[in-house]
Design a protein around this motif. Sequence first.
Motif, short mmCIF file in Angstrom:
data_model
loop_
_atom_site.label_atom_id
_atom_site.label_comp_id
_atom_site.label_asym_id
_atom_site.label_seq_id
_atom_site.Cartn_x
_atom_site.Cartn_y
_atom_site.Cartn_z
N GLU A 133 -3.78 5.24 17.81
CA GLU A 133 -3.62 4.65 18.45
C GLU A 133 -1.85 3.44 17.93
O GLU A 133 -1.85 3.19 19.37
CB GLU A 133 -4.40 3.80 19.04
CG GLU A 133 -5.78 4.02 19.41
CD GLU A 133 -7.18 3.19 18.90
OE1 GLU A 133 -8.01 3.82 19.53
OE2 GLU A 133 -7.23 2.22 18.18
N TYR A 181 -6.99 4.44 14.62
CA TYR A 181 -6.06 3.23 13.99
C TYR A 181 -4.66 3.38 14.03
O TYR A 181 -3.61 3.63 14.68
CB TYR A 181 -5.82 2.68 13.78
CG TYR A 181 -7.40 1.87 13.19
CD1 TYR A 181 -8.53 1.09 14.95
CD2 TYR A 181 -8.00 1.24 12.18
CE1 TYR A 181 -9.36 1.38 14.93
CE2 TYR A 181 -8.94 0.87 12.19
CZ TYR A 181 -9.99 0.62 13.47
OH TYR A 181 -11.22 -0.21 13.32
N ASP A 225 -2.71 -4.12 13.20
CA ASP A 225 -3.33 -5.00 13.24
C ASP A 225 -4.55 -4.26 12.66
O ASP A 225 -5.09 -5.13 11.67
CB ASP A 225 -3.77 -6.00 13.94
CG ASP A 225 -1.79 -6.36 14.12
OD1 ASP A 225 -1.61 -6.73 13.80
OD2 ASP A 225 -1.96 -7.13 15.20
N ALA A 226 -5.71 -3.51 13.06
CA ALA A 226 -7.08 -2.56 13.01
C ALA A 226 -6.30 -1.86 12.10
O ALA A 226 -7.70 -2.16 10.95
CB ALA A 226 -7.02 -2.30 14.19
N ASN A 232 -2.36 1.10 16.19
CA ASN A 232 -3.10 -0.26 16.40
C ASN A 232 -2.60 -0.91 15.35
O ASN A 232 -3.88 -0.72 13.94
CB ASN A 232 -4.53 -0.61 17.49
CG ASN A 232 -5.03 -1.42 16.92
OD1 ASN A 232 -4.63 -2.75 16.48
ND2 ASN A 232 -6.27 -1.45 17.47
#
Length: 168
Positions: A54, A51, A58-59, A56
């Motif tokens: 990436e 994550y 929120d993840a 990401n």
Amino acid sequence: MKKCFYLFVLLAVLTPLVFAAGKPEAQSTSKSSTDADKAAIENLWTNYSKYAMEGNFDAFLTLHDRDAYKMPQNQPMFQIWVAADNVRTAWTNRVKNATMQMSIDPKEIVIMGDYAYSMGVYKQILTPKAGGASTTFDGKFLTLLHKDSSGNWKILRDCYNSNTPPAQ
């Protein structure tokens, strides 16, 4: 004399219990559930780096308990869910400006009922998208985890710091 005898008996009974209580293997967890918990925590670290690479956020945030604290090097500690908007902004800027490679190697995972700790090393390489030299951080971490009511391991306290000297 009777008091001394009773005190001796009490100490003889309680001493092994006190010493056993602090040992992770004294917990009433089977080997298979301990192995499954360790595998779940190793998977958490795989997702953590995935994550992060990436971008990401929120993840990444879902890997943390609602009361989780981060304790980074040369910065005040903070609750990640409370600071989520500021951290998200920093991640967005990082993703715009650099690519990241990250690996996490947990050297030790100890399960203690619904709590666990993980200790290990990490490596992070940031490469500017506009060109230029990459920056490498290698460091170590000590993290306390908690198993939530759904049986998922979450980061509760995360202390980490780099072995790389600060930029001058």
